[in-house]
Design a protein around this motif. Structure first.
Motif, PDB file in Angstrom:
ATOM      1  N   PRO A 194      -2.508  -0.074  -4.525  1.00 14.38           N
ATOM      2  CA  PRO A 194      -3.568   0.857  -4.097  1.00 14.38           C
ATOM      3  C   PRO A 194      -3.027   1.910  -3.134  1.00 14.38           C
ATOM      4  CG  PRO A 194      -4.295  -1.426  -3.914  1.00 14.38           C
ATOM      5  CD  PRO A 194      -2.812  -1.465  -4.139  1.00 14.38           C
ATOM      6  N   VAL A 195      -3.800   2.990  -2.984  1.00 16.94           N
ATOM      7  CA  VAL A 195      -3.368   4.105  -2.150  1.00 16.94           C
ATOM      8  C   VAL A 195      -4.348   4.328  -1.001  1.00 16.94           C
ATOM      9  CG1 VAL A 195      -2.307   5.207  -4.160  1.00 16.94           C
ATOM     10  CG2 VAL A 195      -4.605   5.914  -3.447  1.00 16.94           C
ATOM     11  N   LEU A 222       0.832  -1.198   0.000  1.00 16.59           N
ATOM     12  CA  LEU A 222       0.000   0.000   0.000  1.00 16.59           C
ATOM     13  C   LEU A 222       0.868   1.249   0.000  1.00 16.59           C
ATOM     14  CD1 LEU A 222      -2.677  -1.005   2.673  1.00 16.59           C
ATOM     15  CD2 LEU A 222      -3.083  -0.746   0.215  1.00 16.59           C
ATOM     16  N   ALA A 223       0.350   2.325  -0.607  1.00 10.29           N
ATOM     17  CA  ALA A 223       1.045   3.614  -0.652  1.00 10.29           C
ATOM     18  C   ALA A 223       0.236   4.654   0.101  1.00 10.29           C
ATOM     19  CB  ALA A 223       1.247   4.060  -2.099  1.00 10.29           C
ATOM     20  N   LEU A 224       0.918   5.459   0.909  1.00 12.57           N
ATOM     21  CA  LEU A 224       0.294   6.585   1.602  1.00 12.57           C
ATOM     22  C   LEU A 224       0.520   7.837   0.769  1.00 12.57           C
ATOM     23  CD1 LEU A 224       1.590   5.694   5.151  1.00 12.57           C
ATOM     24  CD2 LEU A 224      -0.818   5.680   4.453  1.00 12.57           C
ATOM     25  N   VAL A 225      -0.562   8.448   0.313  1.00 11.53           N
ATOM     26  CA  VAL A 225      -0.491   9.662  -0.504  1.00 11.53           C
ATOM     27  C   VAL A 225      -1.183  10.753   0.292  1.00 11.53           C
ATOM     28  CG1 VAL A 225      -1.041  10.704  -2.726  1.00 11.53           C
ATOM     29  CG2 VAL A 225      -0.520   8.263  -2.594  1.00 11.53           C
ATOM     30  N   THR A 226      -0.403  11.525   1.025  1.00  6.94           N
ATOM     31  CA  THR A 226      -0.980  12.401   2.041  1.00  6.94           C
ATOM     32  C   THR A 226      -0.444  13.823   1.924  1.00  6.94           C
ATOM     33  OG1 THR A 226       0.764  11.906   3.649  1.00  6.94           O
ATOM     34  CG2 THR A 226      -1.130  10.448   3.620  1.00  6.94           C
ATOM     35  N   HIS A 227      -1.308  14.780   2.183  1.00  2.00           N
ATOM     36  CA  HIS A 227      -0.898  16.160   2.408  1.00  2.00           C
ATOM     37  C   HIS A 227      -2.029  16.897   3.126  1.00  2.00           C
ATOM     38  CE1 HIS A 227      -2.290  16.906  -2.013  1.00  2.00           C
ATOM     39  NE2 HIS A 227      -3.298  16.962  -1.214  1.00  2.00           N
ATOM     40  N   SER A 228      -1.717  18.042   3.679  1.00  2.00           N
ATOM     41  CA  SER A 228      -2.710  18.770   4.460  1.00  2.00           C
ATOM     42  C   SER A 228      -3.688  19.475   3.524  1.00  2.00           C
ATOM     43  CB  SER A 228      -2.020  19.806   5.350  1.00  2.00           C
ATOM     44  OG  SER A 228      -1.684  20.965   4.594  1.00  2.00           O
ATOM     45  N   ASP A 229      -4.744  20.012   4.114  1.00  2.00           N
ATOM     46  CA  ASP A 229      -5.681  20.836   3.335  1.00  2.00           C
ATOM     47  C   ASP A 229      -5.576  22.295   3.744  1.00  2.00           C
ATOM     48  OD1 ASP A 229      -6.770  20.713   5.855  1.00  2.00           O
ATOM     49  OD2 ASP A 229      -8.808  20.294   5.185  1.00  2.00           O
ATOM     50  N   ARG A 230      -4.453  22.660   4.373  1.00  2.00           N
ATOM     51  CA  ARG A 230      -4.302  24.029   4.871  1.00  2.00           C
ATOM     52  C   ARG A 230      -4.087  25.025   3.742  1.00  2.00           C
ATOM     53  NH1 ARG A 230       0.167  26.165   9.342  1.00  2.00           N
ATOM     54  NH2 ARG A 230      -0.127  28.388   8.934  1.00  2.00           N
ATOM     55  N   TRP A 231      -3.386  24.608   2.707  1.00  2.00           N
ATOM     56  CA  TRP A 231      -2.981  25.520   1.641  1.00  2.00           C
ATOM     57  C   TRP A 231      -3.762  25.227   0.366  1.00  2.00           C
ATOM     58  CZ3 TRP A 231       0.338  29.213   3.290  1.00  2.00           C
ATOM     59  CH2 TRP A 231       1.056  28.942   4.454  1.00  2.00           C
TER      60      TRP A 231
END
Length: 388
Positions: free
Chosen positions: A312-313, A283-292
């Motif tokens: 899959p992600v 599995l892949a972690l595709v992450t970022h914040s929603d701040r910007w």
């Protein structure tokens, strides 16, 4: 045709720049890339040459240790916060001064500016030679994360300059429909083409079989603020026996203060080695914040890397990223900043693994470089005074 590319990166690890340069060279053109800090032992693709311009900031201290991972004392953290915008502006300006004579000594029929920080120099070069300018913005520059003190006057000035110079470009290229729509709405541009940060289909790690059931999840990317690293670590605590690995370059100041918990942190690896790691764990972690704003519009390389690896992600449920994951059924989604939601999304992905892996295989033709290379070549075929 001679293509001059400008980018303030080492080039060697800038997969988008390398893929675009190799694609244009493969179509019969010569591409020269002026980067920054290009490794002397790096070999570019056939038909591509590189040179390295200076760019040390006047705020950089010669001989300062790198990679110590020690937290800064409070007074130095405050100084870093206050001076970081000036540090970056100084570094960009120094690079442009060093790159200009190198560029002017070369023959070129088009100037390709990678990101806003090369745009002014690229526009000047294109104007003086009377050749087309291609503006390739890898993100929504005005919506990107800004570490350090706020600089609203500088941000407004940059937006006005981007509107002017990008409006004069023969073509604007960007990484996804979200950023493209924002540029059209903000500046009224109608000459924007999407060339995603996809990877060529197939992988050297194809011999590594996907597991029947994933044993872990891998985050492959920069380990730094605004990338949900804390949420990943907290979720790992809720998944005993399930491996969580973070691999990539790191911001030392950030890493020194991070409570890593059960997550394993590894240094950056070559792309093919990351493929093997992804396939081995599943599995892949595709992450970022929603701040910007840029995070809400961005399409991270990590998503396309996962597609290339065939895994899959688990992705942050944030605007453009979530839209693509849902459209193709590439994995599961979690609420940004919510470790329990992330842990639940990982469990769901484990339970639905065969289905999700099949969806990734089906989506690969539309989410691979072969598709986006055609879009790039179409941009160049339409440039005034050029031909492919």
């Amino acid at each position: 045709m001679n293509v001059l590319m400008l980018v303030i990166t080492s080039v060697a690890t800038d997969t988008r720049v390398v893929r675009e340069a190799a694609t244009l060279a493969g179509a019969g053109h010569h591409v020269h890339v002026i980067g920054r800090g290009v490794p002397a032992d790096w070999t570019p693709p056939p038909g591509v040459t590189v040179s390295s311009a200076g760019g040390a900031s006047v705020f950089a201290r010669a001989g300062a240790p790198v990679g110590t991972g020690r937290p800064l004392p409070p007074h130095l953290r405050a100084a870093r916060w206050a001076l970081l915008p000036r540090h970056r502006a100084s570094a960009f300006a120094a690079w442009a001064r060093a790159a200009q004579p190198d560029a002017e000594a070369r023959d070129f029929d088009v100037v390709h500016a990678h990101d806003f920080n090369t745009l002014r120099l690229a526009a000047d070069l294109a104007d003086r030679r009377g050749v087309p300018l291609v503006y390739d913005t890898h993100e929504l520059w005005s919506g990107r994360p800004r570490v350090g003190r706020p600089t609203p006057v500088l941000a407004a000035r940059e937006a006005r300059l981007e509107a002017e110079l990008g409006g004069r470009a023969a073509a604007v290229v960007t990484v996804g429909e979200g950023v493209a729509d924002a540029l059209r709405d903000r500046y009224g541009w109608q000459h924007v083409t999407v060339v995603q940060n996809t990877f060529p289909s197939g992988t050297a790690a194809a011999s590594v079989p996907l597991p029947e059931r994933p044993s872990g999840a891998v985050y492959a990317g920069r380990i730094a603020p605004y990338r949900e690293i804390e949420t990943i670590v907290a979720a790992a605590r809720e998944l005993p026996g399930f491996g969580v690995t973070l691999v990539g370059p790191s911001d030392d100041t950030y890493l020194a203060a991070l409570d890593r918990g059960p997550a394993e942190i590894r240094a950056a690896l070559p792309v093919d080695d990351v493929d093997a790691l992804l396939r081995g764990t599943g599995l892949a972690l595709v992450t970022h914040s929603d701040r910007w704003e840029n995070h809400r519009l961005a399409m991270p390389n990590k998503l396309f890397h996962a597609v290339r690896a065939g895994v899959p992600v688990i992705a942050t449920d944030v605007q453009e990223l979530a839209r693509v994951v849902r459209r193709h059924g590439l994995g599961t989604l979690y609420r940004p900043g919510d470790a329990a939601s992330l842990a639940a999304a990982i469990r769901e992905a484990r339970d639905r693994y065969p289905e999700l892996a099949g969806n990734v295989r089906k989506a690969e033709p539309l989410l691979s470089w072969e598709h986006d290379a055609r879009a790039l070549l179409g941009v160049y075929a339409a440039l005034p005074g050029t031909s492919l």
